[in-house]
Design a protein around this motif. Structure first.
Motif, PDB file in Angstrom:
ATOM      1  N   GLY A  36       0.811  -1.213   0.000  1.00 43.21           N
ATOM      2  CA  GLY A  36       0.000   0.000   0.000  1.00 43.21           C
ATOM      3  C   GLY A  36       0.845   1.264   0.000  1.00 43.21           C
ATOM      4  N   GLY A  37       2.054   1.173  -0.494  1.00 46.53           N
ATOM      5  CA  GLY A  37       2.994   2.287  -0.433  1.00 46.53           C
ATOM      6  C   GLY A  37       2.721   3.405  -1.402  1.00 46.53           C
ATOM      7  N   ALA A  38       1.711   3.249  -2.271  1.00 48.20           N
ATOM      8  CA  ALA A  38       1.300   4.357  -3.132  1.00 48.20           C
ATOM      9  C   ALA A  38       0.024   5.009  -2.617  1.00 48.20           C
ATOM     10  CB  ALA A  38       1.089   3.875  -4.571  1.00 48.20           C
ATOM     11  N   GLY A  39      -0.465   4.554  -1.469  1.00 42.91           N
ATOM     12  CA  GLY A  39      -1.628   5.170  -0.844  1.00 42.91           C
ATOM     13  C   GLY A  39      -1.226   6.273   0.105  1.00 42.91           C
ATOM     14  N   ILE A  71      13.675  -0.115  -1.176  1.00 42.41           N
ATOM     15  CA  ILE A  71      12.240  -0.228  -0.901  1.00 42.41           C
ATOM     16  C   ILE A  71      11.525  -0.738  -2.144  1.00 42.41           C
ATOM     17  CG2 ILE A  71      10.130   1.004  -0.274  1.00 42.41           C
ATOM     18  CD1 ILE A  71      11.837   3.052   1.179  1.00 42.41           C
ATOM     19  N   VAL A  72      10.735  -1.783  -1.966  1.00 37.45           N
ATOM     20  CA  VAL A  72       9.798  -2.250  -2.986  1.00 37.45           C
ATOM     21  C   VAL A  72       8.399  -1.895  -2.512  1.00 37.45           C
ATOM     22  CG1 VAL A  72       8.827  -4.239  -4.189  1.00 37.45           C
ATOM     23  CG2 VAL A  72      11.287  -4.142  -3.735  1.00 37.45           C
ATOM     24  N   VAL A  73       7.692  -1.126  -3.295  1.00 37.81           N
ATOM     25  CA  VAL A  73       6.300  -0.798  -2.993  1.00 37.81           C
ATOM     26  C   VAL A  73       5.402  -1.764  -3.758  1.00 37.81           C
ATOM     27  CG1 VAL A  73       4.458   0.905  -3.320  1.00 37.81           C
ATOM     28  CG2 VAL A  73       6.698   1.631  -2.463  1.00 37.81           C
ATOM     29  N   LEU A  74       4.546  -2.468  -3.034  1.00 34.88           N
ATOM     30  CA  LEU A  74       3.560  -3.364  -3.652  1.00 34.88           C
ATOM     31  C   LEU A  74       2.189  -2.738  -3.448  1.00 34.88           C
ATOM     32  CD1 LEU A  74       2.718  -5.995  -5.016  1.00 34.88           C
ATOM     33  CD2 LEU A  74       2.706  -7.085  -2.755  1.00 34.88           C
ATOM     34  N   ASP A  75       1.560  -2.337  -4.544  1.00 38.87           N
ATOM     35  CA  ASP A  75       0.281  -1.617  -4.444  1.00 38.87           C
ATOM     36  C   ASP A  75      -0.586  -2.003  -5.638  1.00 38.87           C
ATOM     37  OD1 ASP A  75      -1.729   0.603  -4.514  1.00 38.87           O
ATOM     38  OD2 ASP A  75      -0.494   1.369  -2.874  1.00 38.87           O
ATOM     39  N   LEU A  76      -1.842  -2.282  -5.379  1.00 39.51           N
ATOM     40  CA  LEU A  76      -2.767  -2.649  -6.447  1.00 39.51           C
ATOM     41  C   LEU A  76      -3.220  -1.436  -7.253  1.00 39.51           C
ATOM     42  CD1 LEU A  76      -4.180  -5.100  -7.685  1.00 39.51           C
ATOM     43  CD2 LEU A  76      -6.043  -4.786  -6.031  1.00 39.51           C
ATOM     44  N   LEU A  77      -2.931  -0.236  -6.751  1.00 37.64           N
ATOM     45  CA  LEU A  77      -3.303   1.017  -7.421  1.00 37.64           C
ATOM     46  C   LEU A  77      -4.802   1.069  -7.682  1.00 37.64           C
ATOM     47  CD1 LEU A  77      -0.311   1.508  -9.896  1.00 37.64           C
ATOM     48  CD2 LEU A  77      -0.638   2.537  -7.644  1.00 37.64           C
ATOM     49  N   THR A  78      -5.574   0.820  -6.617  1.00 42.21           N
ATOM     50  CA  THR A  78      -7.007   1.046  -6.681  1.00 42.21           C
ATOM     51  C   THR A  78      -7.250   2.547  -6.642  1.00 42.21           C
ATOM     52  OG1 THR A  78      -7.201   0.922  -4.272  1.00 42.21           O
ATOM     53  CG2 THR A  78      -7.437  -1.138  -5.504  1.00 42.21           C
ATOM     54  N   TYR A  79      -8.501   2.959  -6.441  1.00 45.41           N
ATOM     55  CA  TYR A  79      -8.815   4.388  -6.472  1.00 45.41           C
ATOM     56  C   TYR A  79      -7.968   5.191  -5.482  1.00 45.41           C
ATOM     57  CZ  TYR A  79     -11.270   4.170  -1.990  1.00 45.41           C
ATOM     58  OH  TYR A  79     -11.558   4.033  -0.657  1.00 45.41           O
ATOM     59  N   ALA A  80      -7.540   4.571  -4.365  1.00 45.87           N
ATOM     60  CA  ALA A  80      -6.808   5.306  -3.327  1.00 45.87           C
ATOM     61  C   ALA A  80      -5.300   5.249  -3.511  1.00 45.87           C
ATOM     62  CB  ALA A  80      -7.173   4.763  -1.950  1.00 45.87           C
ATOM     63  N   GLY A  81      -4.821   4.471  -4.478  1.00 46.93           N
ATOM     64  CA  GLY A  81      -3.392   4.394  -4.768  1.00 46.93           C
ATOM     65  C   GLY A  81      -3.045   5.259  -5.963  1.00 46.93           C
ATOM     66  N   ASN A  82      -1.896   5.904  -5.924  1.00 43.89           N
ATOM     67  CA  ASN A  82      -1.561   6.887  -6.952  1.00 43.89           C
ATOM     68  C   ASN A  82      -0.055   6.881  -7.182  1.00 43.89           C
ATOM     69  OD1 ASN A  82      -1.207   9.171  -8.548  1.00 43.89           O
ATOM     70  ND2 ASN A  82      -2.646  10.423  -7.386  1.00 43.89           N
ATOM     71  N   ARG A  83       0.351   6.561  -8.405  1.00 46.85           N
ATOM     72  CA  ARG A  83       1.777   6.568  -8.732  1.00 46.85           C
ATOM     73  C   ARG A  83       2.425   7.911  -8.421  1.00 46.85           C
ATOM     74  NH1 ARG A  83       3.547   2.441 -12.152  1.00 46.85           N
ATOM     75  NH2 ARG A  83       1.877   1.092 -12.962  1.00 46.85           N
TER      76      ARG A  83
END
Length: 355
Positions: free
Chosen positions: A8-11, A30-42
């Protein structure tokens, strides 16, 4: 040197933690693992070096296992979660899947990498949870301690409670070195505009109603996100495996007081910076009026907890943690960030209207 996966590191909170950790420990990877749903943002990770963003699902255990092997991961900091109570009431399935099944997926991958195949190599799994697992407090009751019985009242808090219990079980059953932190309400940069502080701030700037649940007297403990990041860092560096630590902001305020602080700060910003009236012509202070005029009372949320409060004695005494910001200072910094980053929140406000 440590090698981290930050889920969730892009949230909101996760991205703030990644920025904080890069400043505090620039030698770490650091490895960010994020599904990039509506709350995640590159865009939340723009400008960061030494960070690898992987778009993927924490429920995908083979993916997590491969990332741990490929990057020699020794630390997992688990922020990824569905977290908006209103959304959990409307659609609880996603909360159970992400928060319970997803956490179990990470625990399985961690156990395999660090215990089954890694021979007990030094490691840490830090799980970020919420004070909402403790339920609701009456006005006269003492603040939540780590020993407070769990009594979750929403699908969101119930799913987080389930994940907390899984983390505890993996430590006590298998010996996985875990820590858990239960935090109070966060605010600050990069927060998606569905939560109270960014939503009301941006609504005030755009002359939109400020929808207040019930009587507006529900009480929360407010924690600036960077203080939260400092608390998570303290857990990682000083926390005892198997322990839970409450991370609070020491700012127990009714929602109405928070809303009044937002309105006052927005009004004062227009006085200090006359150019804001041109940028936000629909804001009441651009027309010589008070943002308080936008207050609108709406039907209370189902199962709305009345009060949360954090007793952070354990984190203070064992970890040396203490928040650095009171609410006026923290919100002043937050408002300044949102005023400077319309490029970030403008597209999200449009997205929020559609979701």
């Amino acid at each position: 040197m440590a090698n981290l996966i930050v889920t969730g590191g892009a949230g909101f909170i996760g991205a703030n933690f990644v920025h904080y950790w890069r400043r505090a420990s620039p030698q770490d990877s650091i490895v960010v693992l994020d599904l990039l749903t509506y709350a995640g943002n590159r865009a939340n990770l723009d400008g960061l070096d030494g960070v690898t963003l992987i778009e993927g699902d924490i429920c995908d255990t083979p993916l997590v296992s491969s990332l741990m092997a490929d990057h020699a991961i020794d630390t997992i900091v688990h922020f990824a979660a569905e977290s908006h109570v209103d959304r959990s009431i409307a659609g609880p399935d996603a909360f159970v899947t992400t928060n319970v099944v997803g956490t179990h997926s990470l625990l399985k991958a961690a156990k395999r990498a660090w215990l089954d195949e890694g021979g007990g190599k030094p490691h840490r799994f830090h799980h970020v949870s919420t004070d909402e697992v403790y339920g609701s407090l009456a006005p006269e009751e003492p603040a939540f301690k780590e020993t407070t019985p769990y009594a979750p009242n929403s699908p969101y808090s119930a799913s987080k409670a389930g994940s907390d219990h899984l983390v505890r079980a993996y430590h006590h059953t298998y010996g996985l070195e875990t820590t858990t932190s239960n935090c109070s309400n966060n605010y600050g940069p990069f927060q998606f505009p569905e939560k109270l502080i960014p939503l009301f701030t941006l609504n005030a700037l755009n002359g939109r109603p400020l929808p207040i649940y019930g009587d507006g007297l529900n009480i929360r403990d407010w924690l600036h996100v960077e203080d939260h990041c400092r608390g998570v860092e303290a857990c990682l560096r000083k926390g005892r495996p198997g322990e839970t630590y409450n991370i609070g902001g020491g700012q127990e305020l009714p929602n109405m007081r928070v809303i009044e602080e937002i309105c006052q700060a927005v009004d004062e910003a227009f006085v200090t910076d006359p150019t804001l009236a041109k940028r936000f012509p629909d804001a009441p202070p651009a027309q010589g009026r008070s943002s308080l005029e936008l207050k609108t009372f709406v039907t209370d949320r189902k199962g709305h907890d009345r009060r949360y409060a954090i007793d952070e004695t354990k984190a203070r005494t064992e970890l040396g943690y203490a928040p650095l910001r009171d609410f006026p200072q923290g919100f002043s910094e937050t408002l300044a960030w949102y005023l400077a980053r319309e490029d970030w929140w403008g597209p999200l406000m449009a997205l929020h209207k559609r979701t």
